[in-house]
Design a protein around this motif. Structure first.
Motif, short mmCIF file in Angstrom:
data_model
loop_
_atom_site.label_atom_id
_atom_site.label_comp_id
_atom_site.label_asym_id
_atom_site.label_seq_id
_atom_site.Cartn_x
_atom_site.Cartn_y
_atom_site.Cartn_z
N ASP A 1 -6.81 7.31 -5.25
CA ASP A 1 -5.75 6.87 -4.34
C ASP A 1 -6.14 7.10 -2.88
O ASP A 1 -5.85 6.28 -2.01
N THR B 1 0.84 -1.20 0.00
CA THR B 1 0.00 0.00 0.00
C THR B 1 0.87 1.25 0.00
O THR B 1 0.53 2.24 -0.65
N ASP C 1 -6.47 -4.05 -10.18
CA ASP C 1 -7.23 -3.00 -9.50
C ASP C 1 -7.96 -2.19 -10.57
O ASP C 1 -7.62 -2.29 -11.76
N HIS D 1 -7.37 2.74 -1.62
CA HIS D 1 -6.31 1.89 -1.04
C HIS D 1 -6.33 1.79 0.49
O HIS D 1 -5.61 0.98 1.05
N LEU E 1 1.62 2.30 -3.39
CA LEU E 1 0.48 2.86 -4.10
C LEU E 1 0.18 4.29 -3.64
O LEU E 1 -0.45 5.07 -4.36
N SER F 1 -2.25 0.38 -12.17
CA SER F 1 -1.89 -0.84 -11.43
C SER F 1 -1.26 -1.88 -12.36
O SER F 1 -0.61 -2.82 -11.90
#
Lengths: 321, 536
Positions: free
Chosen positions: B162, B130, B439, B166, B133, B444
């Motif tokens: 975002d 995570t 995703d 996530h 991301l 992604s």
């Protein structure tokens, strides 16, 4: 006593040698134990390195072996890579239901199986013997997963008599003890029957052969001649002398029932040690695989030790050499 | 004696069956029992890694907003814990928490919880995936109890996505005091407290997980009181549980297709399908197995990869495995993703043209043994397949046969999953049968198809493609042209034979109303389902 101590020491040495061999065999399997963690979401190289350090996979094999052995002596088998939980916890979680299923099957095999074997020997060559031989060999030849699925189709899907899978129904919180026991028994019935059906043949065949040998012995004829009842002759003389050779089966059965019920466990979602071990082997989860290996080794060594002790109790010639 | 024993056994069975007959059918129509193939041991965000655990976790731990059907722009989320958001400038979004939101212990959800959860999610030591991301999130601050301000380090179109997709929010008042590395073994992990429509009820680690509805859930009362996931690794057994009435829902009903026919045995059930975020493909290794420094002797050639793509009848293949429940694919874009529609049309099957291309690249059957060869080397390679997937095993067999007709010698290499994954990472394969769920963000996919992607196992690299995807990610207005360009570039490079995008097919009771499955997390909206009017 000396014999018992010698035999116990031999068991410990056997276990140590087996675990050493298993450790290096497991490590020589192709595959990477960390790969399974990247199945759903890929791991970064940094994560992989970090995990290698955490599970000591970056250490030389010798160091890993020493760590495993010292941990095993303390009862600590590390953390499962696949589940991220202590191996001991995972094994203990599943052990009770493995023992329950194994014990029931063992009980069936060593009561009903032996009794049927005796009946076969007493009715040698007659229709009952032939019928039991055919039935037991049919069960032996049947793949356990196939038999399991057929039973599920009949008893669960078609007639709704018994549950298809699992060891318990959800939603029984707060139910009485009788309801819970009944629920567990209902879940146990099909897997136990399946496993017993495919395994009872060996105890029957062993018992039949040993009993036929025993029935031919002069002391059995002498006992009959002395006017003893048939029951006394069969169970008090012939069966007792036929028992030691059958007991060696017990030693062989114990480990099979601990880790060998993989297919039956899968078909009935009976989450025991067998399916845990199979999953660990597929995922190359070294700590979990070794935890299961310790259990299996303990079962083999204990089974063999117990059958020797029982053998010695029944036949004094064994312990006097 | 034998007869006596037999009678006793039958009597026992009859007794047990009679006492339990009612129990084998779920006792209450207010409970939905779902049979799944994996065991769940943990649903705490940042601790669980399996897709199934994450999907269940969505019912217990909410996000600021749930996925809104696109990953771009300020409509990328629908309010959940946040009742709304305001864009302050191109780098800042302020979220106003819904004051009705409560933790299952009764405490209000506050900005502190959000700040804590983002802190944990952005810490590579606690949550490496995570954290990657969220690399563009510069800071998260509380403004009072009910407002959170998230700042980004640069302007880009996926900021809202975002910030919402996530991170599931954790209760700071219960978790902040637990050392980060002990959370997995903490009492909280054994009995988590969330803020969603369902609360943690009970976990039998080897058997089932049970969630109970939260009647005063701030977004509405869930229609189903109890959700139970029963763990059964064998697909046959899951079907048995469904047909016997012990389970109501079976995920991934097909393949095998025969399961569709068997549903007729329980007329109260129906098959429901919806597009998935998955694409199945045959991945070419563009580097020599075992030596990633050298190009692959066969598959480094784009024209050969194109010929192999044309030489597969993907329509027949998908029909054989999924009947109508799959769509031929041309790129890594899943059908259910918002950008799936931007993908080019798949290449038509044309075996004759495939053979012509191969011949033009020097691959001909010069010795008449039925296998193409070039400079004395046969066109032979291995096709790696995990034995854990019956569908992929079946697929590999059909592919082997179709490519054999082109004159290719394909050796199937079935491997246990652990071995398969271990060989895939360093690139020890020629072709691999892959399936990937992405995703909802096209970005992604950079990990699988970008030059420096960690999961780029086939070592495909096209800098132009990477630039296009990066441009799409950073686009502040319409990202579609860049995404379209990226998909087209990848499709024309043939890094894989993109086979099809399968649907998710579930078996479930006909009686439930308002049934919707979220493509990215199927169970997320189960709380809005309505109850059957009668029992099962």
């Amino acid at each position: 006593m000396t014999w018992l101590a010698r035999r116990a020491l031999q068991a410990v040495v056997t276990a140590l040698i087996a675990l050493t061999l298993l450790f290096f065999l497991v490590r020589s399997l192709p595959g990477d134990p960390l790969a399974i963690l990247s199945e759903d979401r890929p791991l970064t190289s940094a994560q992989v390195q970090d995990l290698r350090r955490r599970y000591q996979l970056d250490q030389p094999l010798g160091t890993q072996f020493v760590a495993f052995m010292t941990g095993a002596l303390r009862g600590d088998f590390g953390t499962s890579i696949q589940y991220g939980r202590p191996v001991r916890q995972l094994v203990l979680e599943r052990l009770p239901r493995t023992i329950l299923l194994g014990a029931v099957v063992l009980l069936i095999n060593f009561t009903l199986g032996l009794w049927l074997g005796v009946q076969q020997a007493l009715h040698r060559g007659r229709p009952l013997d032939r019928l039991l031989t055919t039935l037991s060999l049919a069960g032996y030849a049947m793949p356990s997963f196939w038999l399991g699925l057929m039973l599920v189709m009949a008893f669960a899907v078609r007639w709704h008599w018994l549950p298809a899978a699992g060891a318990q129904d959800p939603g029984l919180e707060g139910a009485g003890i009788l309801t819970i026991v009944t629920d567990r028994l209902r879940h146990l019935l099909l897997p136990a029957f399946t496993l017993a059906a495919v395994s009872i043949a060996s105890s029957m065949r062993y018992q039949r052969a040993a009993m036929m040998d025993a029935l031919r012995q002069p002391y059995v004829a002498a006992a009959s001649a002395r006017g003893l009842t048939r029951r006394r002759v069969v169970w008090g003389h012939a069966w007792r002398s036929a028992l030691p050779s059958v007991l060696t089966l017990f030693g062989l059965w114990l480990p099979i029932l601990v880790v060998g019920a993989v297919f039956v466990e899968q078909v009935f979602a009976w989450q025991g040690i067998g399916s845990l071990t199979a999953g660990a082997a597929a995922a190359r989860d070294y700590p979990l695989l070794m935890g299961s290996a310790v259990l299996a080794t303990a079962a083999v060594v204990t089974g063999s030790f117990l059958s020797d002790v029982l053998h010695a109790l029944l036949d004094p010639r064994v312990r006097t050499g | 004696m034998l007869r006596r024993c037999g009678r006793l056994l039958l009597l026992m069975m009859a007794g047990l069956s009679a006492t339990g007959a009612a129990q084998s059918t779920p006792a209450s129509p207010r409970r939905l029992v779902i049979a799944i193939g994996q065991s769940i041991t943990n649903i705490v965000p940042t601790l669980n890694r399996s897709a199934a655990a994450m999907q269940i976790s969505d019912l217990v731990f909410l996000r600021l907003g749930r996925y809104g059907g696109t990953s771009f722009g300020d409509h990328a989320a629908v309010p959940e814990l946040a009742k709304g958001w305001t864009r302050r400038d191109s780098l800042t979004i302020a979220f106003d928490l819904d004051p009705r939101a409560r933790w299952h212990d009764g405490t209000a959800v506050t900005a502190r919880d959000v700040v804590y959860s983002f802190g944990r999610a952005r810490d590579p030591k606690q949550s490496a995936s995570t954290a990657m991301l969220l690399v563009d999130v510069a800071g998260v601050q509380a403004e009072g109890n009910n407002r959170v301000v998230i700042r980004f380090s640069r302007a880009y179109g996926e900021q809202l996505y975002d910030a919402t997709y996530h991170v599931q929010i954790l209760p700071a008042h219960l978790v902040a005091g637990i050392p980060a590395d002990s959370l997995a073994t903490s009492a909280f992990a054994q009995n988590p407290v969330g803020n969603g429509p369902y609360r943690w009820d009970r976990l039998e680690p080897t058997d089932y997980l049970q969630l109970r509805s939260v009647p005063d859930f701030f977004l509405g009362k869930p229609g189903i009181e109890q959700l139970v996931w029963r763990f059964t690794s064998s697909q046959e057994t899951r079907l048995g549980m469904l047909l016997s009435g012990e389970a109501d829902v079976q995920e991934d009903l097909i393949p095998p297709l025969s399961n569709l026919g068997r549903l007729a045995e329980r007329p109260s059930l129906r098959a429901v399908n919806f597009p998935s975020m998955s694409v199945n493909y045959l991945l070419f290794n563009e580097r020599t197995p075992g030596d990633t420094g050298r190009p692959h002797p066969i598959f480094a050639d784009r024209e050969v990869r194109r010929a192999l793509t044309m030489g597969l009848d993907r329509a027949t293949l998908s029909q054989a495995l999924f009947v109508k429940y799959a769509t031929p694919a041309s790129s890594p874009a899943p059908r259910a993703a918002w950008f799936g529609a931007l993908a080019p049309s798949p290449l038509e099957f044309n075996a004759r043209e495939a053979i012509r291309i191969l011949a033009a690249r020097g691959w001909k059957d010069s010795d008449g043994d039925g296998v193409l060869d070039r400079n004395g080397a046969p066109f032979a390679f291995n096709l790696m397949v995990p034995t854990s997937s019956a569908a992929r095993m079946q697929l590999a067999l059909i592919v082997q046969e179709q490519w054999r007709r082109l004159g290719l010698k394909v050796e199937l290499v079935p491997l246990e999953l652990g071995d398969y994954l271990a060989r895939r990472r360093p690139g020890n394969f020629d072709v691999a049968t892959e399936s990937f769920s992405s995703d909802p963000s096209p970005w992604s996919l950079i990990d699988r198809w970008g030059c420096s992607g960690e999961a780029n196992y086939g070592r495909y690299c096209n800098r132009t493609a990477d630039s296009l995807l990066r441009a799409a990610h950073l686009a502040q207005r319409d990202p579609a042209p860049a995404i379209r360009g990226w998909l087209r570039t990848v499709a024309l490079d043939f890094p894989a034979v993109f086979l099809f995008a399968p649907d998710k097919v579930y078996a479930m009771p006909k009686a439930y109303g308002n049934v919707t499955f979220q493509v990215e997390s199927p169970w997320q909206r189960v709380w809005t389902w309505t109850l059957p009017s009668a029992g099962r």
